[in-house]
Design a protein around this motif. Structure first.
Motif, PDB file in Angstrom:
ATOM      1  N   TRP A 468       0.851  -1.198   0.000  1.00  0.00           N
ATOM      2  CA  TRP A 468       0.000   0.000   0.000  1.00  0.00           C
ATOM      3  C   TRP A 468       0.885   1.246   0.000  1.00  0.00           C
ATOM      4  O   TRP A 468       1.840   1.341   0.780  1.00  0.00           O
ATOM      5  N   PHE A 469       0.594   2.217  -0.900  1.00  0.00           N
ATOM      6  CA  PHE A 469       1.426   3.416  -1.057  1.00  0.00           C
ATOM      7  C   PHE A 469       0.577   4.678  -0.918  1.00  0.00           C
ATOM      8  O   PHE A 469      -0.602   4.701  -1.276  1.00  0.00           O
ATOM      9  N   HIS A 470       1.230   5.750  -0.419  1.00  0.00           N
ATOM     10  CA  HIS A 470       0.573   7.060  -0.343  1.00  0.00           C
ATOM     11  C   HIS A 470       1.644   8.141  -0.194  1.00  0.00           C
ATOM     12  O   HIS A 470       2.612   7.973   0.558  1.00  0.00           O
ATOM     13  N   ALA A 471       1.485   9.233  -0.951  1.00  0.00           N
ATOM     14  CA  ALA A 471       2.415  10.361  -0.806  1.00  0.00           C
ATOM     15  C   ALA A 471       2.366  10.842   0.636  1.00  0.00           C
ATOM     16  O   ALA A 471       1.287  11.051   1.190  1.00  0.00           O
ATOM     17  N   ARG A 472       3.521  11.036   1.248  1.00  0.00           N
ATOM     18  CA  ARG A 472       3.584  11.316   2.681  1.00  0.00           C
ATOM     19  C   ARG A 472       3.242  12.782   2.985  1.00  0.00           C
ATOM     20  O   ARG A 472       3.814  13.706   2.417  1.00  0.00           O
ATOM     21  N   GLY A 473       2.289  12.986   3.896  1.00  0.00           N
ATOM     22  CA  GLY A 473       1.989  14.310   4.412  1.00  0.00           C
ATOM     23  C   GLY A 473       1.095  15.173   3.542  1.00  0.00           C
ATOM     24  O   GLY A 473       0.837  16.334   3.888  1.00  0.00           O
ATOM     25  N   VAL A 474       0.594  14.657   2.409  1.00  0.00           N
ATOM     26  CA  VAL A 474      -0.278  15.452   1.539  1.00  0.00           C
ATOM     27  C   VAL A 474      -1.457  14.596   1.077  1.00  0.00           C
ATOM     28  O   VAL A 474      -1.436  13.368   1.196  1.00  0.00           O
ATOM     29  N   GLY A 475      -2.471  15.256   0.544  1.00  0.00           N
ATOM     30  CA  GLY A 475      -3.610  14.535   0.010  1.00  0.00           C
ATOM     31  C   GLY A 475      -3.235  13.794  -1.255  1.00  0.00           C
ATOM     32  O   GLY A 475      -2.389  14.238  -2.028  1.00  0.00           O
ATOM     33  N   SER A 495       9.386   1.014  -6.910  1.00  0.00           N
ATOM     34  CA  SER A 495       9.670   2.398  -7.296  1.00  0.00           C
ATOM     35  C   SER A 495       8.611   2.932  -8.256  1.00  0.00           C
ATOM     36  O   SER A 495       8.143   4.075  -8.130  1.00  0.00           O
ATOM     37  N   GLN A 496       8.192   2.103  -9.225  1.00  0.00           N
ATOM     38  CA  GLN A 496       7.166   2.538 -10.169  1.00  0.00           C
ATOM     39  C   GLN A 496       5.832   2.774  -9.473  1.00  0.00           C
ATOM     40  O   GLN A 496       5.126   3.747  -9.764  1.00  0.00           O
ATOM     41  N   ALA A 497       5.461   1.884  -8.555  1.00  0.00           N
ATOM     42  CA  ALA A 497       4.209   2.056  -7.811  1.00  0.00           C
ATOM     43  C   ALA A 497       4.249   3.335  -6.985  1.00  0.00           C
ATOM     44  O   ALA A 497       3.257   4.077  -6.903  1.00  0.00           O
ATOM     45  N   ALA A 498       5.405   3.620  -6.365  1.00  0.00           N
ATOM     46  CA  ALA A 498       5.553   4.848  -5.571  1.00  0.00           C
ATOM     47  C   ALA A 498       5.439   6.089  -6.464  1.00  0.00           C
ATOM     48  O   ALA A 498       4.833   7.095  -6.070  1.00  0.00           O
ATOM     49  N   SER A 499       6.008   6.019  -7.667  1.00  0.00           N
ATOM     50  CA  SER A 499       5.927   7.152  -8.604  1.00  0.00           C
ATOM     51  C   SER A 499       4.482   7.416  -9.021  1.00  0.00           C
ATOM     52  O   SER A 499       4.064   8.571  -9.180  1.00  0.00           O
ATOM     53  N   ILE A 500       3.709   6.351  -9.182  1.00  0.00           N
ATOM     54  CA  ILE A 500       2.285   6.501  -9.519  1.00  0.00           C
ATOM     55  C   ILE A 500       1.539   7.158  -8.361  1.00  0.00           C
ATOM     56  O   ILE A 500       0.713   8.051  -8.551  1.00  0.00           O
ATOM     57  N   ALA A 501       1.825   6.724  -7.122  1.00  0.00           N
ATOM     58  CA  ALA A 501       1.190   7.321  -5.938  1.00  0.00           C
ATOM     59  C   ALA A 501       1.539   8.802  -5.842  1.00  0.00           C
ATOM     60  O   ALA A 501       0.693   9.633  -5.492  1.00  0.00           O
ATOM     61  N   ALA A 502       2.804   9.155  -6.141  1.00  0.00           N
ATOM     62  CA  ALA A 502       3.229  10.557  -6.093  1.00  0.00           C
ATOM     63  C   ALA A 502       2.522  11.365  -7.169  1.00  0.00           C
ATOM     64  O   ALA A 502       2.133  12.521  -6.955  1.00  0.00           O
ATOM     65  N   TYR A 503       2.330  10.743  -8.349  1.00  0.00           N
ATOM     66  CA  TYR A 503       1.668  11.439  -9.454  1.00  0.00           C
ATOM     67  C   TYR A 503       0.222  11.779  -9.098  1.00  0.00           C
ATOM     68  O   TYR A 503      -0.276  12.859  -9.410  1.00  0.00           O
ATOM     69  N   VAL A 513       9.430  13.362  -4.335  1.00  0.00           N
ATOM     70  CA  VAL A 513       8.301  13.251  -3.402  1.00  0.00           C
ATOM     71  C   VAL A 513       8.514  12.071  -2.453  1.00  0.00           C
ATOM     72  O   VAL A 513       8.809  10.957  -2.902  1.00  0.00           O
ATOM     73  N   PRO A 514       8.349  12.290  -1.140  1.00  0.00           N
ATOM     74  CA  PRO A 514       8.417  11.156  -0.205  1.00  0.00           C
ATOM     75  C   PRO A 514       7.116  10.354  -0.247  1.00  0.00           C
ATOM     76  O   PRO A 514       6.028  10.908  -0.114  1.00  0.00           O
ATOM     77  N   VAL A 515       7.240   9.060  -0.452  1.00  0.00           N
ATOM     78  CA  VAL A 515       6.072   8.186  -0.506  1.00  0.00           C
ATOM     79  C   VAL A 515       6.240   7.094   0.544  1.00  0.00           C
ATOM     80  O   VAL A 515       7.259   6.403   0.573  1.00  0.00           O
ATOM     81  N   ALA A 516       5.242   6.961   1.398  1.00  0.00           N
ATOM     82  CA  ALA A 516       5.263   5.920   2.436  1.00  0.00           C
ATOM     83  C   ALA A 516       4.587   4.663   1.908  1.00  0.00           C
ATOM     84  O   ALA A 516       3.578   4.754   1.195  1.00  0.00           O
ATOM     85  N   GLU A 539       5.844   1.869   8.426  1.00  0.00           N
ATOM     86  CA  GLU A 539       6.008   2.363   7.063  1.00  0.00           C
ATOM     87  C   GLU A 539       7.474   2.424   6.660  1.00  0.00           C
ATOM     88  O   GLU A 539       8.370   2.516   7.514  1.00  0.00           O
ATOM     89  N   THR A 540       7.698   2.355   5.363  1.00  0.00           N
ATOM     90  CA  THR A 540       8.996   2.617   4.757  1.00  0.00           C
ATOM     91  C   THR A 540       8.804   3.808   3.828  1.00  0.00           C
ATOM     92  O   THR A 540       7.768   3.898   3.153  1.00  0.00           O
ATOM     93  N   VAL A 541       9.762   4.725   3.809  1.00  0.00           N
ATOM     94  CA  VAL A 541       9.629   5.917   2.967  1.00  0.00           C
ATOM     95  C   VAL A 541      10.638   5.854   1.834  1.00  0.00           C
ATOM     96  O   VAL A 541      11.820   5.553   2.044  1.00  0.00           O
ATOM     97  N   ILE A 542      10.157   6.120   0.636  1.00  0.00           N
ATOM     98  CA  ILE A 542      11.001   6.142  -0.555  1.00  0.00           C
ATOM     99  C   ILE A 542      10.781   7.468  -1.273  1.00  0.00           C
ATOM    100  O   ILE A 542       9.656   7.971  -1.322  1.00  0.00           O
ATOM    101  N   PHE A 543      11.855   8.069  -1.804  1.00  0.00           N
ATOM    102  CA  PHE A 543      11.744   9.331  -2.539  1.00  0.00           C
ATOM    103  C   PHE A 543      11.755   9.027  -4.042  1.00  0.00           C
ATOM    104  O   PHE A 543      12.667   8.358  -4.543  1.00  0.00           O
TER     105      PHE A 543
END
Length: 555
Positions: A468-475, A495-503, A513-516, A539-543
């Motif tokens: 499960w992914f979500h951009a950290r600290g923002v909607g 990494s690709q899933a995190a980039s989609i969550a950030a997008y 963007v930090p993504v948890a 959580e683990t955070v990836i930029f």
């Protein structure tokens, strides 16, 4: 507006092609839907009149003869079968279509968008002999027309104008709708727009000349002297409206034109309920691909306009440098400042400021805007490249599907082509209601579309070991990487899933963007929390950089 009286009146002028055709069968194969097949004696193929009396989505349109389902269909209105259609009309200022039959009976299609929607067969004495809904309670009753509005009321210009000006309604829009309820909100707004009258204006504030303009536009609609221009309008949020005439008050909405009112109504219905509109699976796929082509073309037009405006990062960076050089002239509380710009031969330039920020932060704000503008512009160019590729791919697929012979060839193509397989799955309800991407390694990433949809994805569809992914600290959207419990996904997939969550977050325009992320089993929703709100227990955070994969969403 597909059941508006004036739409039905325009539709009737096209349905006159049904005259002298003989009704072959009347049947239903979906709830609240009736199909009437009619054919002329000397012709091999005929027409099917598709009718829905669903209170939430009523309609009537004509199409080429429909192949009836072999199962789960029932014959109805037997007394109409074998009769020829003598005429098609609409009852005055009512949303009731009337098909006059050769045995002196009439089929009435009531499209009120309420529980009263129905199809009635009445005899020459106006007695109901059969009805599609509530047959037992309506059989034998007399059908009576409503007399809410008499056409002669529109002949008296002064009476009409006086009625509008002296109306007890609180504004011009309500006054016009009250005077002629058959208009509906959209046409009433269009009449006021064409008359240059503010819809919020109180009736007693309407001048004599203003009332006259309203009357002239009203008469144009009621007498049919407008220019026919069937269109489907759509706003940025996806809200869609059909109209038989040009809607100037919706000029900022995207629109698609049609050759006839019938074709426009049919396209509106088929895009909203393809599986219930009498279309074969092949036709549904063609229709959906055609809509995708139109949407991609509109998106490309919008992107080209935005790209044509250029990258404003240089402009913002220049303003930031100008503010920095004149920092001694600035103070907190200013809303704007006028400075000499050497780039404009010393001419003055007015720069907007945030009054609550100190001078240094106002200058930094423009540097940040420059950075965001540069990132957004590059992302726009990448989106255009993907859209061009997707448009070419979709047009080629539509051409193949349209060029295939009916039957076996189309079915074979539907089995082999990945896009058609996915569209077919979507139509069958086999795909969940989320954005779905395919990424490296064949993994799927599911993305929520709104707060309620986020909850549905996380709490109902995600499995305990999905990531499960979500951009950290923002909607942003909840994003789930579907996994196999026994196989750990590769770093590139994460990494690709995190980039989609950030997008799909409010940090889309940022470069990093930090993504948890964590396994779904470590997500819980507090009791009484708003939709989309959850808590991560670890959580683990990836930029990452916000970015979509090259493949467009499956859905």
């Amino acid at each position: 507006m597909i059941t508006n009286y004036f739409t039905l009146r325009a539709l009737c002028k096209e349905l006159v092609v049904l005259r002298r055709s003989v009704i072959r069968e009347v049947y239903s194969q979906f709830k609240n839907q009736l199909f009437i097949t009619a054919r002329r004696e000397a012709e091999d193929a005929g027409f099917t009149i598709c009718i829905s009396v669903d209170p939430k989505f009523g309609y009537c349109f004509m199409r080429s003869e429909l192949r009836r389902a072999k199962k789960n269909s029932v014959d109805l209105v037997a007394d109409a079968v074998g009769c020829s259609i003598d005429d098609v009309s609409v009852l005055p200022f009512e949303r009731i279509l009337k098909f006059d039959l050769s045995n002196n009976s009439s089929l009435l299609v009531k499209l009120f968008d309420t529980a009263e929607n129905n199809v009635l067969l009445i005899n020459e004495h106006r007695v109901i002999t059969e009805s599609f809904k509530h047959n037992k309670s309506l059989d034998g009753k007399l059908f009576e027309e409503s007399k809410r509005f008499q056409p002669r009321d529109l002949a008296d210009e002064s009476a009409c104008m006086q009625s509008l000006v002296e109306s007890s309604q609180k504004n011009a829009l309500l006054a016009l709708k009250h005077y002629l309820p058959s208009l509906g909100t959209i046409l009433a707004r269009e009449i006021l727009c064409r008359a240059s009258i503010d819809e919020e204006l109180r009736p007693n504030q309407i001048t004599a000349s203003g009332a006259k303009k309203i009357f002239e536009e009203l008469r144009s609609v009621t007498e049919g002297t407008y220019q026919l221009a069937p269109k489907i309008y759509q706003d940025q949020k996806g809200k869609r409206v059909f109209s038989f005439m040009d809607l100037r008050h919706l000029k900022d909405w995207e629109s698609e034109s049609f050759a006839s009112v019938n074709e426009g109504v049919r396209a509106f219905v088929q895009s909203a309920q393809p599986e219930k509109s009498g279309m074969s699976k092949e036709e549904q796929l063609k229709s959906q691909l055609g809509l995708q082509v139109q949407q991609l073309k509109r998106s490309l037009e919008k992107m080209n306009r935005e790209i044509g405006q250029g990258d404003r990062s240089g402009e913002y960076e220049h303003i930031g440098k100008l503010l920095t050089a004149n920092i001694h002239r600035m103070q907190k509380g200013l809303r704007e400042i006028v400075l000499q710009d050497p780039a404009q031969d010393g001419g003055d330039v007015t720069i907007a400021l945030e009054s609550h920020l100190p001078p240094a932060q106002n200058a930094a704000r423009y540097y940040e805007k420059a950075k965001n503008s540069r990132v957004a512009y590059e992302e726009l160019r990448r989106r255009k490249e993907r859209a061009v590729h997707e448009l070419s791919k979709t047009e080629t697929l539509l051409e193949k599907l349209s060029g295939s012979a009916a039957g076996a060839d189309i079915k074979e193509l539907m089995k082999k082509d990945e896009t058609l397989v996915k569209l077919s799955r979507e139509q069958s309800g086999d795909l969940p209601p989320f954005r779905i991407f395919q990424i490296v390694g064949g993994y799927e990433v599911w993305v929520g579309k709104n707060s309620a949809n986020n909850d549905e994805l996380t709490l109902r569809y995600a499995k305990p070991h999905d990531l499960w992914f979500h951009a950290r600290g923002v909607g942003g959207s909840h994003t789930v990487l579907k996994t196999d419990r026994s196989v750990k996904p590769p770093k590139e997939a994460i990494s690709q899933a995190a980039s989609i969550a950030a997008y799909y977050s409010k940090m889309r325009s940022a470069s990093n963007v930090p993504v948890a992320y964590c396994e779904r089993k470590y997500i819980r929703k507090p009791k009484g929390a708003p939709p989309g709100t959850v808590i991560l227990e670890r959580e683990t955070v990836i930029f990452v950089q916000p970015r979509l994969p090259q493949n467009y969403p499956i859905q």
